[in-house]
Design a protein around this motif. Structure first.
Motif, PDB file in Angstrom:
ATOM      1  N   PHE A 109       0.935  -1.327   0.071  1.00 49.17           N
ATOM      2  CA  PHE A 109      -0.133  -0.154  -0.038  1.00 49.17           C
ATOM      3  C   PHE A 109       0.982   1.141   0.045  1.00 49.17           C
ATOM      4  O   PHE A 109       2.037   1.117   0.626  1.00 49.17           O
ATOM      5  CB  PHE A 109      -0.997   0.034   1.310  1.00 49.17           C
ATOM      6  N   ASP A 110       0.463   2.310  -0.840  1.00 47.16           N
ATOM      7  CA  ASP A 110       1.414   3.325  -0.822  1.00 47.16           C
ATOM      8  C   ASP A 110       0.563   4.759  -0.572  1.00 47.16           C
ATOM      9  O   ASP A 110      -0.315   5.004  -1.245  1.00 47.16           O
ATOM     10  CB  ASP A 110       1.814   3.709  -2.207  1.00 47.16           C
ATOM     11  N   THR A 111       0.690   5.237   0.732  1.00 47.18           N
ATOM     12  CA  THR A 111      -0.040   6.586   0.984  1.00 47.18           C
ATOM     13  C   THR A 111       0.836   7.620   0.161  1.00 47.18           C
ATOM     14  O   THR A 111       0.086   8.582   0.561  1.00 47.18           O
ATOM     15  CB  THR A 111       0.362   6.546   2.618  1.00 47.18           C
ATOM     16  N   GLY A 112       1.984   7.463  -0.127  1.00 45.73           N
ATOM     17  CA  GLY A 112       2.773   8.723  -0.721  1.00 45.73           C
ATOM     18  C   GLY A 112       3.705   8.872   0.394  1.00 45.73           C
ATOM     19  O   GLY A 112       4.620   9.674  -0.050  1.00 45.73           O
ATOM     20  N   GLY A 113       3.645   8.524   1.542  1.00 46.59           N
ATOM     21  CA  GLY A 113       4.616   8.856   2.656  1.00 46.59           C
ATOM     22  C   GLY A 113       4.414  10.109   2.997  1.00 46.59           C
ATOM     23  O   GLY A 113       3.266  10.776   2.863  1.00 46.59           O
ATOM     24  N   LEU A 114       5.279  10.951   3.307  1.00 45.69           N
ATOM     25  CA  LEU A 114       5.039  12.141   4.102  1.00 45.69           C
ATOM     26  C   LEU A 114       4.711  13.442   2.542  1.00 45.69           C
ATOM     27  O   LEU A 114       3.935  14.393   3.117  1.00 45.69           O
ATOM     28  CB  LEU A 114       6.359  12.826   4.549  1.00 45.69           C
ATOM     29  N   VAL A 172       6.897  -3.941   1.053  1.00 45.28           N
ATOM     30  CA  VAL A 172       6.971  -2.854   1.821  1.00 45.28           C
ATOM     31  C   VAL A 172       5.568  -2.515   2.024  1.00 45.28           C
ATOM     32  O   VAL A 172       4.796  -2.467   0.974  1.00 45.28           O
ATOM     33  CB  VAL A 172       8.064  -1.916   1.855  1.00 45.28           C
ATOM     34  N   GLU A 173       5.401  -1.270   2.960  1.00 44.92           N
ATOM     35  CA  GLU A 173       4.202  -0.461   2.908  1.00 44.92           C
ATOM     36  C   GLU A 173       4.865   0.751   3.188  1.00 44.92           C
ATOM     37  O   GLU A 173       5.544   1.299   4.186  1.00 44.92           O
ATOM     38  CB  GLU A 173       3.066  -0.842   3.848  1.00 44.92           C
ATOM     39  N   ASN A 174       4.540   1.744   2.375  1.00 47.28           N
ATOM     40  CA  ASN A 174       4.918   3.104   2.377  1.00 47.28           C
ATOM     41  C   ASN A 174       3.817   3.934   3.257  1.00 47.28           C
ATOM     42  O   ASN A 174       2.900   4.420   2.717  1.00 47.28           O
ATOM     43  CB  ASN A 174       5.117   3.854   0.979  1.00 47.28           C
ATOM     44  N   SER A 175       4.035   4.181   4.395  1.00 46.11           N
ATOM     45  CA  SER A 175       3.329   4.668   5.508  1.00 46.11           C
ATOM     46  C   SER A 175       3.891   6.038   6.208  1.00 46.11           C
ATOM     47  O   SER A 175       5.069   6.502   5.926  1.00 46.11           O
ATOM     48  CB  SER A 175       3.023   3.924   6.547  1.00 46.11           C
ATOM     49  N   VAL A 176       3.096   6.515   6.811  1.00 47.54           N
ATOM     50  CA  VAL A 176       3.680   7.913   7.402  1.00 47.54           C
ATOM     51  C   VAL A 176       3.615   7.606   9.150  1.00 47.54           C
ATOM     52  O   VAL A 176       2.627   7.140   9.659  1.00 47.54           O
ATOM     53  CB  VAL A 176       2.314   8.919   7.176  1.00 47.54           C
ATOM     54  N   SER A 177       4.750   7.977   9.672  1.00 47.61           N
ATOM     55  CA  SER A 177       4.969   8.054  10.972  1.00 47.61           C
ATOM     56  C   SER A 177       6.206   8.665  11.235  1.00 47.61           C
ATOM     57  O   SER A 177       6.784   9.241  10.356  1.00 47.61           O
ATOM     58  CB  SER A 177       4.942   6.465  11.598  1.00 47.61           C
ATOM     59  N   GLY A 178       6.471   8.799  12.695  1.00 51.23           N
ATOM     60  CA  GLY A 178       7.713   9.431  13.154  1.00 51.23           C
ATOM     61  C   GLY A 178       9.121   9.217  12.448  1.00 51.23           C
ATOM     62  O   GLY A 178      10.095   9.874  12.344  1.00 51.23           O
ATOM     63  N   SER A 179       9.001   7.849  11.978  1.00 55.00           N
ATOM     64  CA  SER A 179      10.296   7.181  11.516  1.00 55.00           C
ATOM     65  C   SER A 179      10.357   7.225  10.092  1.00 55.00           C
ATOM     66  O   SER A 179      11.126   6.609   9.175  1.00 55.00           O
ATOM     67  CB  SER A 179      10.368   5.551  11.913  1.00 55.00           C
TER      68      SER A 179
END
Length: 460
Positions: free
Chosen positions: A232-237, A281-288
């Motif tokens: 899944f690809d959120t687009g990251g930041l 992978v999953e391209n997610s958003v978090s502090g890391s």
């Protein structure tokens, strides 16, 4: 279960496939009750027409399927499938109307009519069963249908049930079925084994990043398939808008495609050494999460400036391609749902590919049409190399300007493929509009053309 041919049956209904230009002549030569029935029902042989004709006892005597004109067929795939979907329940045997070459692809399309994605909802079964015609390789057609069904199932499954864990299990299930070996490098082990960009893209997700490595075959030329497994690809930041995120369950379409192709290769027992590499992978958003402006160091040692975290697919593929090249395969293939620019260039139906090898390009072009798997060559345009060189690092993952986006992505990947004989596919992996044998949803692209071309490309 993937669709298969029906067993031979004396009660099967003979099916005549009629070209529209010769339909009237054919009907004139039939008994009156057949020609009158066809005329009364408006059967002209047009594409997609289907008609069951009873005998004098009211039982099925024969069936007709419209095959249209040559010009109409050029605008469609799986012409017979359109008629098959309209036939009533029963078992059919093709009696006339198709050449040997047409039989193979039309039988493939007919079987694909039986594909159903029914994991979450019961679907009505396809009713028209087909007996394999004499002269076709039924087992080979069924194998290709099973490979396409696997690819479709993987893409259609939502990310809630097809994350890196599940993609790994799908690869392990395939490996077990064909006695292939499989290993996985996961999480911080990616850093220890010098796969840093796979780790960087996937580290923000609770679903841990990994590289899946499957090997099959002990002798023969080496073929390595690399498939993008961004589940899944959120687009990251650089977060995608909602409309753009809606189909991102299919961003592992490259991985689904290479697993389908691998299944076809192993089922055919091709005399080669097969390796499948999937960065999952999953391209997610978090502090890391990795950030715009970060500079990553790849497995190959090339540094990459991150100018858009939504251009993550090329990052995970780059490490996998560098690893693949170290083994010096005879042919290295990457498949990925990589750029929207490819869709703008050729639309959803064509699978664009890039290669510097003229034999590869010719073989793919030659085998695409007979496989009903259209492909189109785009150029590795070397003068655009400067667009992926930002100055602060060796490479830029998202050049500014937007021009030639599919080409610059392919040039980026070529930097990591080394000296290997290389071809890259930038596929869509999705059928947006339902058509005969091609329901809306996940779709394999480029894989059948590749499968048909492999004997020539690897001297098998």
């Amino acid at each position: 279960m993937p669709p298969v041919f029906a067993l031979p049956n004396d009660a099967a209904v003979p099916l005549h496939v009629l070209d529209q230009d010769s339909c009237a002549d054919w009907l004139e030569q039939q008994p009156q009750h057949i020609s009158h029935w066809a005329q009364a029902n408006g059967f002209t042989g047009a594409c997609g027409q289907a008609l069951l004709i009873p005998n004098t006892d009211g039982k099925p005597a024969l069936a007709l399927a419209g095959y249209g004109t040559g010009a109409q067929r050029a605008r469609r795939r799986y012409v017979l499938a359109a008629a098959a979907e309209k036939l009533p329940q029963g078992t059919y045997a093709i009696a006339s109307g198709l050449s040997h070459d047409a039989l193979n692809i039309e039988c493939f399309g007919w079987l694909l009519c039986g594909y159903r994605f029914d994991r979450y909802r019961e679907q009505s079964a396809f009713k028209a069963n087909l007996i394999a015609p004499a002269g076709v390789d039924a087992a080979a057609i069924e194998s290709l249908v099973a490979a396409e069904s696997l690819t479709r199932d993987l893409i259609n499954t939502p990310a809630s049930d097809m994350g890196p864990d599940e993609l790994q299990r799908a690869a392990e299930t395939l490996a077990e079925a064909f006695d292939a070996s499989i290993t996985t490098i996961q999480d911080d082990a990616l850093l220890a084994q010098n796969l840093p960009m796979i780790h960087a893209v996937g580290r923000a997700s609770d679903l841990r990043p990994r590289l899946i490595d499957m090997n099959w075959g002990a002798s023969g030329p080496k073929l390595t398939l690399v498939g993008k497994g961004v589940c899944f690809d959120t687009g990251g930041l650089n977060l995608k808008p909602g409309a753009s995120m809606g189909l991102m369950k299919k961003d592992m379409g490259g991985a689904a495609a290479v697993l389908g192709l691998a299944k076809a290769i192993m089922a055919a027992n091709l005399p080669l050494q097969l390796r499948v590499l999937i960065p999952a992978v999953e391209n997610s958003v978090s502090g890391s999460a990795f950030r715009p402006g970060d500079i990553l160091t790849s497995r190959k040692g090339l540094t990459v400036e991150i100018n858009n975290t939504d251009a993550e697919g090329r990052l995970v593929l780059a490490d996998a391609l560098a690893l693949a090249d170290e083994d010096k395969p005879d042919l290295l293939i990457s498949m990925a749902t990589l750029t929207g620019a490819a869709r703008v260039a050729v639309g959803p139906d064509l699978a664009p590919f890039f290669t510097d090898d003229e034999q590869v390009a010719t073989a793919l072009a030659t085998n695409a049409e007979p496989s009903a798997d259209p492909v189109w060559r785009l150029p590795f345009h070397t003068p655009y190399e400067t667009k992926i060189e930002p100055g602060i690092a060796d490479l830029d993952n998202a050049p500014a300007g937007g021009f030639a986006g599919s080409i610059t992505a392919a040039l980026f990947l070529r930097r990591f493929a080394g000296d290997s004989r290389y071809v890259h596919f930038d596929i869509y992996g999705w059928n947006p509009t339902p058509a005969a044998a091609r329901p809306k949803g996940g779709a394999g692209q480029g894989t059948r053309a590749l499968f048909a071309a492999l004997p020539e490309l690897l001297n098998l």
